[in-house]
Design an enzyme around this catalytic site. Structure first.
Site, PDB file in Angstrom:
ATOM      1  N   CYS A  50       0.874  -1.174   0.000  1.00 26.13           N
ATOM      2  CA  CYS A  50       0.000   0.000   0.000  1.00 26.13           C
ATOM      3  C   CYS A  50       0.909   1.221   0.000  1.00 26.13           C
ATOM      4  O   CYS A  50       1.776   1.338  -0.858  1.00 26.13           O
ATOM      5  CB  CYS A  50      -0.975  -0.031   1.172  1.00 26.13           C
ATOM      6  SG  CYS A  50      -0.231  -0.304   2.798  1.00 26.13           S
TER       7      CYS A  50
ATOM      8  N   GLY B  83       2.787   0.415   4.023  1.00 22.81           N
ATOM      9  CA  GLY B  83       2.977  -1.028   4.099  1.00 22.81           C
ATOM     10  C   GLY B  83       2.734  -1.603   5.479  1.00 22.81           C
ATOM     11  O   GLY B  83       3.243  -2.685   5.776  1.00 22.81           O
ATOM     12  N   TRP B  84       1.943  -0.913   6.320  1.00 22.69           N
ATOM     13  CA  TRP B  84       1.732  -1.460   7.666  1.00 22.69           C
ATOM     14  C   TRP B  84       0.268  -1.485   8.085  1.00 22.69           C
ATOM     15  O   TRP B  84      -0.044  -1.699   9.249  1.00 22.69           O
ATOM     16  CB  TRP B  84       2.581  -0.718   8.695  1.00 22.69           C
ATOM     17  CG  TRP B  84       2.424   0.777   8.768  1.00 22.69           C
ATOM     18  CD1 TRP B  84       1.332   1.531   8.490  1.00 22.69           C
ATOM     19  CD2 TRP B  84       3.440   1.694   9.175  1.00 22.69           C
ATOM     20  NE1 TRP B  84       1.587   2.856   8.687  1.00 22.69           N
ATOM     21  CE2 TRP B  84       2.886   2.999   9.113  1.00 22.69           C
ATOM     22  CE3 TRP B  84       4.767   1.554   9.602  1.00 22.69           C
ATOM     23  CZ2 TRP B  84       3.614   4.142   9.454  1.00 22.69           C
ATOM     24  CZ3 TRP B  84       5.477   2.693   9.925  1.00 22.69           C
ATOM     25  CH2 TRP B  84       4.910   3.972   9.861  1.00 22.69           C
ATOM     26  N   ASP B  85      -0.669  -1.285   7.145  1.00 20.72           N
ATOM     27  CA  ASP B  85      -2.097  -1.414   7.444  1.00 20.72           C
ATOM     28  C   ASP B  85      -2.771  -2.346   6.435  1.00 20.72           C
ATOM     29  O   ASP B  85      -3.100  -3.478   6.752  1.00 20.72           O
ATOM     30  CB  ASP B  85      -2.772  -0.042   7.439  1.00 20.72           C
ATOM     31  CG  ASP B  85      -2.398   0.792   8.651  1.00 20.72           C
ATOM     32  OD1 ASP B  85      -2.658   0.348   9.772  1.00 20.72           O
ATOM     33  OD2 ASP B  85      -1.826   1.886   8.476  1.00 20.72           O
ATOM     34  N   ARG B  86      -2.983  -1.851   5.230  1.00 22.42           N
ATOM     35  CA  ARG B  86      -3.614  -2.679   4.212  1.00 22.42           C
ATOM     36  C   ARG B  86      -2.727  -3.843   3.791  1.00 22.42           C
ATOM     37  O   ARG B  86      -3.221  -4.953   3.519  1.00 22.42           O
ATOM     38  CB  ARG B  86      -3.956  -1.819   2.989  1.00 22.42           C
ATOM     39  CG  ARG B  86      -5.055  -0.817   3.256  1.00 22.42           C
ATOM     40  CD  ARG B  86      -5.200   0.191   2.122  1.00 22.42           C
ATOM     41  NE  ARG B  86      -4.152   1.200   2.149  1.00 22.42           N
ATOM     42  CZ  ARG B  86      -4.122   2.250   1.329  1.00 22.42           C
ATOM     43  NH1 ARG B  86      -5.066   2.400   0.421  1.00 22.42           N
ATOM     44  NH2 ARG B  86      -3.158   3.142   1.412  1.00 22.42           N
TER      45      ARG B  86
ATOM     46  N   ARG C 275      -3.955   3.393  15.945  1.00 25.46           N
ATOM     47  CA  ARG C 275      -5.187   3.024  15.260  1.00 25.46           C
ATOM     48  C   ARG C 275      -6.352   2.872  16.245  1.00 25.46           C
ATOM     49  O   ARG C 275      -7.474   3.304  15.978  1.00 25.46           O
ATOM     50  CB  ARG C 275      -5.007   1.724  14.467  1.00 25.46           C
ATOM     51  CG  ARG C 275      -3.884   1.774  13.432  1.00 25.46           C
ATOM     52  CD  ARG C 275      -4.119   2.866  12.400  1.00 25.46           C
ATOM     53  NE  ARG C 275      -3.054   2.873  11.417  1.00 25.46           N
ATOM     54  CZ  ARG C 275      -2.070   3.754  11.376  1.00 25.46           C
ATOM     55  NH1 ARG C 275      -2.006   4.715  12.293  1.00 25.46           N
ATOM     56  NH2 ARG C 275      -1.141   3.699  10.456  1.00 25.46           N
TER      57      ARG C 275
END
Length: 579
Positions: free
Chosen positions: A317, A320-323, A369
């Site tokens: 994404c 590179g650390w959620d989706r 989050r």
């Protein structure tokens, strides 16, 4: 580095270990360079991950003890090499850790926050990788000031800004040379890992902050340096959208992303050659709710990694650390549920591994989050209930690809039932060969099937002769549905697929035939469902005891939130029910 072996499991394994992991995850943001009191807890988590990887794989480790390779990647970056139990694994990776480490060091600045292309799953000799998107001009020339300004931590909020001067003609030549060098190293790393397919989850072509382009991506690289790769633009909402998921009482059904927002400028773009086997109308993607969108993207990824070549896959994404961990985790769990990877791990163990490695150690900012209600992490594991059926199984995909185009597996099994193993009555029209697979469970036990019809007329005559049977009618309908081609209203990336095959000599081939799966433990559809449901149940139970869900405002009826009610049932205080 020498191949490492697993360590004995530390105290706190099982459900208790997962609870300890979730507590640590929800209290502090992981950084490889961090020390202090949390270091001992992180070390236990890392040891546990290495032990779980070592159950099924030989692996090497790239050291990142102080974040010198990447500040928010694991301190022990695992390179899976081959099946641990096989004397000779036909799908063994040819990647050498020393050369890989050198390529990483040269290429890491090509991607945002230094989050380079990193292999995380080994499947049929192919590396499934993750990373951030491509870095822009500002990050390459210096990021220290921007790190402070843009470190708010939203999914894709940027620590790095691409200065407007990238478009300045006076500097364009120097910029081009810099990008040629840095992105050239990135391309060498991708080729060394035999990555051909790049799936970009960004909903924008370039991330924009305060009117400035702060990132780039392969699909808009002006020099078309990535033209030899098969590029897929599969836009997926960022973590901010998952606040709506939480505000809707953790209900994803009916939740549709607003594609009309100004910053959304990346259309879905998939080469037609990758969609022909999927019964999906991709032109309707903007009308899909979150469940259908996630399901269809996962089907696409599974289809890609099951393709008949030795090429790997990159998913990214922005940061590179959620989706990215969402889809990496779903891929890992789905392949495990099929008995194709991590075959020795129990549900509680694969759950621990993917939470710890794919999410925590790769820098998902759970604390931030949760404070914003952006619960993409919770969504990932609650979503497992939507991928339990065989349509998400990689095993089904393998079986279907082994057939002649004229017949489905169900029709072949129907032939088998009619003739009870004898091909005598069919010998004039067909040559039918079946290979027993005692490891496969389900209503049939044929894994490898070859059917060579005499022609289309013979196929039609056979189907007509069977049309009176109820089973034949049912299977005929299923076949019609599956044979439907996708809608023509799709956007196809320029001929990257064909150009990739033209330059296949530039890629190192990993393993042998992709259809060879050593030590796989094929499971039936019912086994897949029960395995994924057990993972989900374990997660819900541990999550409710440690982190919990934030209650949403009560509905006018005063009813308790749907998912909170499920937690009550899940821990045994009320009768069972389905979500």
């Amino acid at each position: 580095m020498a191949a490492a072996r697993g360590c004995p499991p530390p105290a706190g394994s099982g459900d208790r270990g997962l609870a300890e992991l979730l507590l640590e995850f929800s209290r502090a943001q992981y950084r490889a360079k961090d020390g202090g009191g949390a270091a001992a807890k992180v070390e236990r988590i890392e040891r546990r991950c290495l032990e779980l990887f070592g159950r099924d794989y030989r692996y090497s480790v790239i050291p990142n003890a102080h974040g010198e390779v990447c500040a928010h990647y694991p301190r022990h970056i695992v390179l899976l090499e081959r099946d641990a139990a096989a004397a000779r694994d036909p799908c063994e990776s040819s990647v050498q850790v020393g050369k890989l480490q050198d390529l990483i060091n040269r290429s890491k600045m090509a991607r945002c926050r230094g989050r380079f292309v990193c292999p995380v799953i080994l499947y049929k000799g192919k590396h499934i990788c993750r990373s951030a998107t491509l870095a822009g001009w500002g990050e390459l020339y210096g990021r220290t000031g921007y790190n402070y300004i843009f470190s708010g931590g939203s999914d894709d909020a940027w620590a790095d800004a691409e200065d407007i001067s990238e478009e300045d003609s006076a500097l364009r030549n120097a910029d081009s040379q810099l990008f040629d060098k840095v992105r050239g190293h990135d391309i060498k790393l991708l080729r060394y890992l035999s990555v051909r397919y790049i799936c970009d989850l960004m909903v924008e072509n370039k991330k924009v902050k305060f009117g400035l382009n702060v990132t780039s991506s392969e699909k808009v690289d002006k020099a078309q340096r990535y033209a030899d790769f098969t590029l897929l633009s599969i836009p997926y909402p960022g973590c901010e959208f998952f606040k709506e998921y939480k505000d809707r009482d953790y209900t994803a059904e009916g939740l549709i992303f607003n594609w009309k927002q100004d910053y959304v400028d990346a259309p879905l773009s998939i080469p037609a050659s990758l969609t022909q086997s999927l019964n999906i109308d991709w032109s309707e993607y903007q009308s899909w709710d979150l469940v259908q969108q996630t399901q269809n993207y996962l089907k696409l990824l599974i289809s890609i990694i099951n393709s008949d070549d030795d090429s790997g896959l990159l998913v990214h994404c922005i940061s590179g650390w959620d989706r990215t961990p969402l889809f990496i985790s779903l891929l890992r769990l789905s392949l495990w549920a099929d008995g194709l990877i991590h075959v020795s791990l129990e549900p509680s163990e694969i759950l621990y591994l993917t939470v710890a490695y794919d999410w925590f150690l790769f820098g998902h900012m759970l604390v931030d989050r949760l404070s914003k209600g952006e619960e993409i992490f919770f969504f990932c594991f609650n979503f497992l209930k939507h991928i339990t059926s065989e349509e998400f199984s990689a095993v089904k995909s393998q079986r279907r690809k082994s057939l002649s185009p004229g017949f489905t597996l169900e029709e072949i099994c129907m032939l088998k039932q009619r003739d009870r193993g004898s091909t005598t009555s069919l010998s004039s029209d067909f040559s039918l060969g079946m290979e027993s697979s005692p490891g496969a469970a389900g209503s049939f036990t044929y894994e490898a099937v070859e059917l060579m019809p005499a022609g289309a007329q013979a196929q039609a005559a056979w189907r007509k002769s069977c049309a009176s049977s109820p089973q034949a009618v049912l299977w005929s309908r299923a076949q019609q549905s599956e044979d439907r081609l996708p809608s023509t209203g799709m956007v196809e990336v320029k001929s990257s697929s064909s150009s990739s095959s033209t330059h296949s000599d530039n890629f190192l081939r990993i393993g042998s035939s992709p259809l060879e799966v050593p030590r796989s433990r094929l499971v039936s559809a019912s086994d897949r469902e029960s395995r994924l449901e057990e993972v989900r149940s374990s997660f819900l139970a541990s999550y409710s005891r440690t982190i919990g869900l934030k209650a949403v405002p009560p509905s006018p009826s005063g009813a308790i939130g749907g998912l909170l009610e499920q937690f009550v049932r899940g821990v045994g205080l009320r009768g069972s029910s389905t979500l």
